[in-house]
Design a protein around this motif. Structure first.
Motif, PDB file in Angstrom:
ATOM      1  N   ILE A  50       0.838  -1.206   0.000  1.00 34.10           N
ATOM      2  CA  ILE A  50       0.000   0.000   0.000  1.00 34.10           C
ATOM      3  C   ILE A  50       0.871   1.253   0.000  1.00 34.10           C
ATOM      4  O   ILE A  50       0.630   2.192  -0.760  1.00 34.10           O
ATOM      5  CB  ILE A  50      -0.969  -0.002   1.209  1.00 34.10           C
ATOM      6  CG1 ILE A  50      -1.956  -1.172   1.088  1.00 34.10           C
ATOM      7  CG2 ILE A  50      -1.724   1.322   1.301  1.00 34.10           C
ATOM      8  CD1 ILE A  50      -2.785  -1.415   2.320  1.00 34.10           C
ATOM      9  N   LEU A  51       1.897   1.267   0.838  1.00 27.96           N
ATOM     10  CA  LEU A  51       2.799   2.419   0.905  1.00 27.96           C
ATOM     11  C   LEU A  51       3.471   2.679  -0.442  1.00 27.96           C
ATOM     12  O   LEU A  51       3.644   3.833  -0.846  1.00 27.96           O
ATOM     13  CB  LEU A  51       3.858   2.212   1.988  1.00 27.96           C
ATOM     14  CG  LEU A  51       3.366   2.336   3.426  1.00 27.96           C
ATOM     15  CD1 LEU A  51       4.389   1.737   4.392  1.00 27.96           C
ATOM     16  CD2 LEU A  51       3.063   3.775   3.777  1.00 27.96           C
ATOM     17  N   ALA A  52       3.834   1.624  -1.150  1.00 31.50           N
ATOM     18  CA  ALA A  52       4.499   1.772  -2.448  1.00 31.50           C
ATOM     19  C   ALA A  52       3.574   2.396  -3.490  1.00 31.50           C
ATOM     20  O   ALA A  52       4.038   3.053  -4.419  1.00 31.50           O
ATOM     21  CB  ALA A  52       4.989   0.415  -2.936  1.00 31.50           C
ATOM     22  N   LYS A  53       2.264   2.224  -3.326  1.00 31.43           N
ATOM     23  CA  LYS A  53       1.290   2.772  -4.275  1.00 31.43           C
ATOM     24  C   LYS A  53       0.934   4.228  -3.987  1.00 31.43           C
ATOM     25  O   LYS A  53       0.308   4.886  -4.804  1.00 31.43           O
ATOM     26  CB  LYS A  53       0.009   1.937  -4.256  1.00 31.43           C
ATOM     27  CG  LYS A  53       0.192   0.554  -4.801  1.00 31.43           C
ATOM     28  CD  LYS A  53      -1.101  -0.213  -4.769  1.00 31.43           C
ATOM     29  CE  LYS A  53      -0.895  -1.616  -5.314  1.00 31.43           C
ATOM     30  NZ  LYS A  53      -2.135  -2.372  -5.369  1.00 31.43           N
ATOM     31  N   MET A  54       1.328   4.727  -2.836  1.00 30.81           N
ATOM     32  CA  MET A  54       0.933   6.065  -2.426  1.00 30.81           C
ATOM     33  C   MET A  54       1.906   7.109  -2.967  1.00 30.81           C
ATOM     34  O   MET A  54       3.119   6.944  -2.869  1.00 30.81           O
ATOM     35  CB  MET A  54       0.847   6.139  -0.900  1.00 30.81           C
ATOM     36  CG  MET A  54      -0.231   5.243  -0.324  1.00 30.81           C
ATOM     37  SD  MET A  54      -0.256   5.217   1.476  1.00 30.81           S
ATOM     38  CE  MET A  54      -0.751   6.888   1.833  1.00 30.81           C
ATOM     39  N   ASP A  55       1.367   8.192  -3.515  1.00 31.77           N
ATOM     40  CA  ASP A  55       2.181   9.250  -4.097  1.00 31.77           C
ATOM     41  C   ASP A  55       2.711  10.239  -3.064  1.00 31.77           C
ATOM     42  O   ASP A  55       3.804  10.758  -3.209  1.00 31.77           O
ATOM     43  CB  ASP A  55       1.376  10.028  -5.142  1.00 31.77           C
ATOM     44  CG  ASP A  55       1.065   9.178  -6.358  1.00 31.77           C
ATOM     45  OD1 ASP A  55       1.883   8.303  -6.700  1.00 31.77           O
ATOM     46  OD2 ASP A  55       0.006   9.399  -6.963  1.00 31.77           O
TER      47      ASP A  55
END
Length: 89
Positions: free
Chosen positions: A67-72
């Motif tokens: 999830i963190l990797a998908k957040m801008d």
């Protein structure tokens, strides 16, 4: 309306498809909720480790990392073992 085996098969596929659609909507809602909670957590705590965020969300650390990797609006600081996350400035 036809009542043969093919009709029952088609009806079963439609019902299965509707159930899948509902599950996808639930997953999207859970992802949005998790993202909101991460922003909330990082607003309250300037920086945090994956395990801290995962505990707050009630998710596993690997799922939280995805999830963190998908957040801008999030930036990672440090190497893998000492990685922390914070809001981009």
């Amino acid at each position: 309306m036809p009542k043969g085996g093919a009709w029952k098969w088609a009806q079963a596929i439609c019902e299965f498809s509707n159930n899948l659609t509902e599950e996808v909507v639930d997953i999207d809602a859970m992802l949005s909720d998790s993202i909101e909670k991460i922003y909330e957590y990082l607003t309250q705590n300037d920086e945090a480790k994956t395990n801290d965020i995962a505990a707050y969300l009630g998710l596993s650390a690997p799922r939280t990392r995805v999830i963190l990797a998908k957040m801008d609006g999030i930036e990672a600081i440090g190497t893998n073992t000492n990685r922390r996350y914070r809001l981009k400035k």
